[in-house]
Design an enzyme around this catalytic site. Sequence first.
Site, PDB file in Angstrom:
ATOM      1  N   HIS A  63       0.323  -1.145  -0.098  1.00 55.51           N
ATOM      2  CA  HIS A  63      -0.242   0.285   0.128  1.00 55.51           C
ATOM      3  C   HIS A  63       0.609   1.483  -0.342  1.00 55.51           C
ATOM      4  O   HIS A  63       1.960   1.020   0.263  1.00 55.51           O
ATOM      5  CB  HIS A  63      -1.084   0.149   1.109  1.00 55.51           C
ATOM      6  CG  HIS A  63      -0.281   0.095   2.208  1.00 55.51           C
ATOM      7  ND1 HIS A  63       0.381  -1.306   3.236  1.00 55.51           N
ATOM      8  CD2 HIS A  63      -0.075   0.765   3.678  1.00 55.51           C
ATOM      9  CE1 HIS A  63       1.512  -0.746   4.399  1.00 55.51           C
ATOM     10  NE2 HIS A  63       0.163   0.493   4.792  1.00 55.51           N
ATOM     11  N   HIS A  65       0.987   4.576   1.823  1.00 51.74           N
ATOM     12  CA  HIS A  65       1.561   4.387   3.472  1.00 51.74           C
ATOM     13  C   HIS A  65       2.719   4.958   3.286  1.00 51.74           C
ATOM     14  O   HIS A  65       3.958   3.861   2.893  1.00 51.74           O
ATOM     15  CB  HIS A  65       0.960   4.125   4.414  1.00 51.74           C
ATOM     16  CG  HIS A  65      -0.626   3.781   5.201  1.00 51.74           C
ATOM     17  ND1 HIS A  65      -1.222   3.789   5.510  1.00 51.74           N
ATOM     18  CD2 HIS A  65      -1.476   5.654   4.562  1.00 51.74           C
ATOM     19  CE1 HIS A  65      -2.422   4.240   5.826  1.00 51.74           C
ATOM     20  NE2 HIS A  65      -2.573   5.340   5.379  1.00 51.74           N
ATOM     21  N   ASP A  67       5.129   4.713   5.329  1.00 53.82           N
ATOM     22  CA  ASP A  67       6.670   3.899   5.878  1.00 53.82           C
ATOM     23  C   ASP A  67       6.247   2.831   5.422  1.00 53.82           C
ATOM     24  O   ASP A  67       6.965   1.744   5.140  1.00 53.82           O
ATOM     25  CB  ASP A  67       5.901   3.003   7.633  1.00 53.82           C
ATOM     26  CG  ASP A  67       4.599   3.078   7.447  1.00 53.82           C
ATOM     27  OD1 ASP A  67       3.540   2.926   6.382  1.00 53.82           O
ATOM     28  OD2 ASP A  67       4.177   2.455   8.082  1.00 53.82           O
ATOM     29  N   HIS A  68       5.165   2.516   3.608  1.00 50.81           N
ATOM     30  CA  HIS A  68       6.040   1.121   2.983  1.00 50.81           C
ATOM     31  C   HIS A  68       6.259   1.705   1.615  1.00 50.81           C
ATOM     32  O   HIS A  68       6.578   0.434   0.571  1.00 50.81           O
ATOM     33  CB  HIS A  68       4.650   0.241   2.994  1.00 50.81           C
ATOM     34  CG  HIS A  68       4.286   0.107   4.162  1.00 50.81           C
ATOM     35  ND1 HIS A  68       4.715  -1.819   4.688  1.00 50.81           N
ATOM     36  CD2 HIS A  68       3.539   0.466   5.415  1.00 50.81           C
ATOM     37  CE1 HIS A  68       3.501  -1.646   5.634  1.00 50.81           C
ATOM     38  NE2 HIS A  68       3.193  -0.576   5.977  1.00 50.81           N
ATOM     39  N   HIS A 192      -8.252  -2.519   5.654  1.00 49.79           N
ATOM     40  CA  HIS A 192      -6.606  -1.717   5.980  1.00 49.79           C
ATOM     41  C   HIS A 192      -7.428  -0.327   6.206  1.00 49.79           C
ATOM     42  O   HIS A 192      -8.473   0.203   5.703  1.00 49.79           O
ATOM     43  CB  HIS A 192      -5.030  -1.361   6.128  1.00 49.79           C
ATOM     44  CG  HIS A 192      -4.667  -0.223   6.175  1.00 49.79           C
ATOM     45  ND1 HIS A 192      -4.350  -0.027   7.513  1.00 49.79           N
ATOM     46  CD2 HIS A 192      -3.030   0.135   5.910  1.00 49.79           C
ATOM     47  CE1 HIS A 192      -3.312   0.393   7.928  1.00 49.79           C
ATOM     48  NE2 HIS A 192      -3.000   0.455   6.831  1.00 49.79           N
ATOM     49  N   ASP A 262      -0.403  -4.817   6.150  1.00 48.85           N
ATOM     50  CA  ASP A 262      -1.422  -3.771   7.147  1.00 48.85           C
ATOM     51  C   ASP A 262      -2.411  -4.276   7.421  1.00 48.85           C
ATOM     52  O   ASP A 262      -3.172  -4.076   6.257  1.00 48.85           O
ATOM     53  CB  ASP A 262      -1.020  -2.305   7.673  1.00 48.85           C
ATOM     54  CG  ASP A 262       0.536  -1.600   7.367  1.00 48.85           C
ATOM     55  OD1 ASP A 262       0.930  -2.346   7.559  1.00 48.85           O
ATOM     56  OD2 ASP A 262       0.740  -0.394   7.712  1.00 48.85           O
ATOM     57  N   HIS A 335       5.887  -6.290  11.607  1.00 49.40           N
ATOM     58  CA  HIS A 335       5.409  -4.854  11.939  1.00 49.40           C
ATOM     59  C   HIS A 335       5.287  -4.397  13.584  1.00 49.40           C
ATOM     60  O   HIS A 335       3.805  -4.083  13.334  1.00 49.40           O
ATOM     61  CB  HIS A 335       4.372  -4.415  10.631  1.00 49.40           C
ATOM     62  CG  HIS A 335       3.756  -3.373  10.512  1.00 49.40           C
ATOM     63  ND1 HIS A 335       2.275  -2.837  10.769  1.00 49.40           N
ATOM     64  CD2 HIS A 335       3.841  -1.984   9.445  1.00 49.40           C
ATOM     65  CE1 HIS A 335       2.500  -0.884  10.931  1.00 49.40           C
ATOM     66  NE2 HIS A 335       3.014  -1.100   8.952  1.00 49.40           N
TER      67      HIS A 335
END
Length: 394
Positions: A63, A65, A67-68, A192, A262, A335
């Site tokens: 995804h 976001h 942090d990914h 998510h 996530d 995670h």
Amino acid sequence: MSNINITFLGTASAQPSRTRNHSALALRLNGDVWLFDCGEGTQHQIQKSSVKMGRVSKVFITHTHGDHIFGLLPLLASRLNGAGGMVDESSDPRASGVLDSEVTILQPLEIYGPSGTRAYVRTGLLYTHTLLSSSYVVHELWSPNDQPDPLLASLPRPTAELPGRDIQRIDGTWPEIHKDATFSVSAAPILHSVPCVGYVITEAAIPGKIDPKQYIPHLKRTGTPMSAMRQLQQGESVVLSDGTILQGPPKRTGRKLVVLGDTYDPSPITELAMHADVLIHEATNAHLPGIDPETKPNDTYPIVEERSKSRGHSTPQMAGLFAARVNARKLVLNHFSSRYAGDYDPATQHGDQRPAAKETMEAIRALAQSHFSGPVICARDFMTFDVQYSHGVQ
């Protein structure tokens, strides 16, 4: 037989910590490296690990976001020999169409991700004036309600970008978004706070174990060339000169690896994930009274679970329940909140287990173990292991 190795490059959620970097996982398949997510600092993590940057051939984003995905553009610049271009790129010879034929000679680096991944990459390269010396391609996994991005249509396509596929969901999943002679990758949406994807890597069926003593005497008796053993090894049949039919051993199921992004509910991927040899599931938050000093006085297991779900995440117990539901062979928790330190202390550079961190991770592992009877491992940065056959293949 193929070698499948997993190396965790980052195991943190949201914010990195002293012992955990942002999300990234390297899957080594024989000589190739496939990355799953590419959080900030991933290229630094690769340099500190035994993973080879030049071997990276595919990147799968769960995804968008930060942090990914915040590490994807720097990784592309390093992997594809990027360099800063000019403000007026029309006058930069590296950005001219002349390079098109050059960047398409090599196999392009392939990126898979949900809708929006292509626009993110193209925008980042455009506004940082980054020119790549080798090619890449972005394949997007589209859901039924996804619409063409008007921003993408207004952006010039970088010279290094080759046309990618917009892969439509079929009966709730994206089957075989990649397939070669040895491995296939399918995907499914998982729930998510934003559109998110889980990936399933499946090894093709492997030859069964063959006992030469059952075949060689018959081959010698009829004068059949020993090369027939290769056919038998592949499970095929061989007809001998006297009419005898030798049948090779049946092929055996290959390994299956499930990498979830996530999620507070991965139910849509259940069917694809059944009987996974390794299931990698997030466990962002846990209730650890007496162990975690940040435990709130009024917290309970149900309260922490509901809080985690409200933010789109899971607890170790939720991960354990899903692992049991899909009959996984091994569960790897990943995670983690930044307050749960990895048990690797970078100050020592020797992988020492600090007592407090070890106690915390053991408590998290036990929470998952309360709902899942198979092996449970808590991932830490630079942890690496081979995926073994669950049916005893040597």
